[in-house]
Design a protein around this motif. Sequence first.
Motif, PDB file in Angstrom:
ATOM      1  N   GLY A  80       0.494  -1.208   0.022  1.00 21.36           N
ATOM      2  CA  GLY A  80       0.014  -0.065   0.065  1.00 21.36           C
ATOM      3  C   GLY A  80       0.799   1.294  -0.101  1.00 21.36           C
ATOM      4  O   GLY A  80       0.329   2.315   0.245  1.00 21.36           O
ATOM      5  N   VAL A  81       2.112   1.212  -0.002  1.00 17.06           N
ATOM      6  CA  VAL A  81       3.064   2.400  -0.270  1.00 17.06           C
ATOM      7  C   VAL A  81       3.288   2.939  -1.532  1.00 17.06           C
ATOM      8  O   VAL A  81       3.008   4.044  -1.501  1.00 17.06           O
ATOM      9  CB  VAL A  81       4.146   1.984   0.406  1.00 17.06           C
ATOM     10  N   GLY A  82       3.462   2.051  -2.592  1.00 18.19           N
ATOM     11  CA  GLY A  82       3.787   2.247  -3.927  1.00 18.19           C
ATOM     12  C   GLY A  82       2.243   2.362  -4.934  1.00 18.19           C
ATOM     13  O   GLY A  82       1.241   2.218  -4.251  1.00 18.19           O
ATOM     14  N   ASN A  83       2.311   2.471  -5.972  1.00 17.95           N
ATOM     15  CA  ASN A  83       1.325   2.381  -6.845  1.00 17.95           C
ATOM     16  C   ASN A  83       1.594   1.505  -8.248  1.00 17.95           C
ATOM     17  O   ASN A  83       2.824   0.633  -8.203  1.00 17.95           O
ATOM     18  CB  ASN A  83       1.098   3.795  -7.543  1.00 17.95           C
ATOM     19  N   TYR A  84       0.472   1.289  -8.746  1.00 10.74           N
ATOM     20  CA  TYR A  84       0.436  -0.066  -9.816  1.00 10.74           C
ATOM     21  C   TYR A  84       1.299   0.633 -10.973  1.00 10.74           C
ATOM     22  O   TYR A  84       1.822  -0.313 -11.859  1.00 10.74           O
ATOM     23  CB  TYR A  84      -1.047  -0.378 -10.186  1.00 10.74           C
ATOM     24  N   LEU A  85       1.463   1.783 -11.133  1.00  8.11           N
ATOM     25  CA  LEU A  85       2.173   2.241 -12.463  1.00  8.11           C
ATOM     26  C   LEU A  85       3.797   2.049 -12.003  1.00  8.11           C
ATOM     27  O   LEU A  85       4.457   1.483 -13.260  1.00  8.11           O
ATOM     28  CB  LEU A  85       1.912   3.960 -12.417  1.00  8.11           C
ATOM     29  N   ASP A  86       4.161   2.000 -11.098  1.00  3.80           N
ATOM     30  CA  ASP A  86       5.660   1.777 -10.967  1.00  3.80           C
ATOM     31  C   ASP A  86       5.579   0.406 -10.740  1.00  3.80           C
ATOM     32  O   ASP A  86       6.904  -0.151 -11.491  1.00  3.80           O
ATOM     33  CB  ASP A  86       5.942   2.150  -9.273  1.00  3.80           C
ATOM     34  N   GLN A  87       4.889  -0.624 -10.495  1.00  4.11           N
ATOM     35  CA  GLN A  87       5.040  -1.935 -10.548  1.00  4.11           C
ATOM     36  C   GLN A  87       4.922  -2.343 -12.301  1.00  4.11           C
ATOM     37  O   GLN A  87       5.739  -3.260 -12.610  1.00  4.11           O
ATOM     38  CB  GLN A  87       3.831  -2.873 -10.096  1.00  4.11           C
ATOM     39  N   ALA A  88       4.134  -1.751 -12.915  1.00  2.00           N
ATOM     40  CA  ALA A  88       3.855  -1.950 -14.295  1.00  2.00           C
ATOM     41  C   ALA A  88       5.076  -1.594 -15.090  1.00  2.00           C
ATOM     42  O   ALA A  88       5.603  -2.145 -15.907  1.00  2.00           O
ATOM     43  CB  ALA A  88       2.719  -1.250 -14.982  1.00  2.00           C
ATOM     44  N   ARG A  89       5.625  -0.513 -14.782  1.00  3.09           N
ATOM     45  CA  ARG A  89       7.086  -0.005 -15.264  1.00  3.09           C
ATOM     46  C   ARG A  89       8.163  -1.148 -15.162  1.00  3.09           C
ATOM     47  O   ARG A  89       9.038  -1.515 -15.998  1.00  3.09           O
ATOM     48  CB  ARG A  89       7.481   1.513 -14.984  1.00  3.09           C
ATOM     49  N   ALA A  90       8.199  -1.266 -13.935  1.00  3.17           N
ATOM     50  CA  ALA A  90       9.296  -2.221 -13.551  1.00  3.17           C
ATOM     51  C   ALA A  90       9.120  -3.632 -14.382  1.00  3.17           C
ATOM     52  O   ALA A  90      10.033  -4.441 -14.752  1.00  3.17           O
ATOM     53  CB  ALA A  90       9.275  -2.470 -11.803  1.00  3.17           C
ATOM     54  N   GLY A  91       7.864  -4.355 -14.363  1.00  2.00           N
ATOM     55  CA  GLY A  91       7.615  -5.341 -15.162  1.00  2.00           C
ATOM     56  C   GLY A  91       7.969  -5.355 -16.400  1.00  2.00           C
ATOM     57  O   GLY A  91       8.386  -6.301 -16.996  1.00  2.00           O
TER      58      GLY A  91
END
Length: 338
Positions: A80-91
């Motif tokens: 709950g600290v980050g956002n899905y955009l950061d995860q998508a970019r990293a993926g």
Amino acid sequence: NLTVAAPLLAPSRWAQWLHAADAVKVAQGGARETGRMLAIATARAYLAVVTQGRLLQVSTSARDVAQAHYQYAAQRYQGGVGNYLDQARAGQELATSEAQLEAAHSALVRAREALGVLVGADQAVDCAGDPELAVPPELGGGAERLGDDALVLRGDLRLLQLRAWAAARLFRDSWVDYLPTLVGSVGPFYQNPPTLTQPLLGWQALLSLTVPLYDGGLRYGVQHERLALYTQSKLNIQQGQRQARSEVRAAHEALQRAEQAGQASRRAAELAAQAVQLTTLAYRAGATTNLEVVDAERRARDAAIAAALVEDTRRQAHLDLLIASGYFPAADGRAGGP
């Protein structure tokens, strides 16, 4: 009847015997030149395996960095600290790194198989490590000194000289086509019943002298053809020597430029790796965004790949200089390079 004949005076045939011996020497020189080309192809394949292995290491390292970044971004999103955009970019960056890693694996397999074919093995052949290319003893003398060495050491130039020597002898011996031929023959015979002109046993001896007087201009045409071949062989030697000197100068300059480019590319790769570390620390501290980390990872991967390719260019330039100057392969047939 039994007849035995042998040429007693046959200058044209004797000349053909010498010409055949020259042809054997030319064929042997051609075989040595084929071996030289095979050694050169094997050396280039060896360097290709080394380069592809280095690119595989770079791709593996980039995949590991991208995977660590993706795991951290996923943990932040799940917490709950980050956002899905950061995860998508990293993926997305992880998927790109994995695709490049698989391509590097495929390229390495192809390079190993090519090396195995060239060394005569029915399997892929790997390299133990980076090659140590020999340094020409006259490297300090500059390109001009290496160019002089190439005229003596290069196998292709020696083959051109053998062909020119054979063509010169062939043209020089054209005068024997005008000489006569003397053939001797002995024929014992047995005649039963004998006749008044031919006894029961006897023999006959015959000397046959053949003088060529007119052949429709064939000998003159052949002589002109031989002269043209000899002139062509001399021009080939001159062209080969000019080409050899040009290759030495070009390879010498390319090696110097490649060494300078290699130093710059290694500095760029080191700085890009430091940038990834600093950007990652800043991102985890909340001082920057995920976009800067992804951009730094891409730049670091590109810089590492560029450094590997520039290093391969330097090795290829070094090998080209050894080949152009005649120091690879060695004159005794052994490989004088890797």
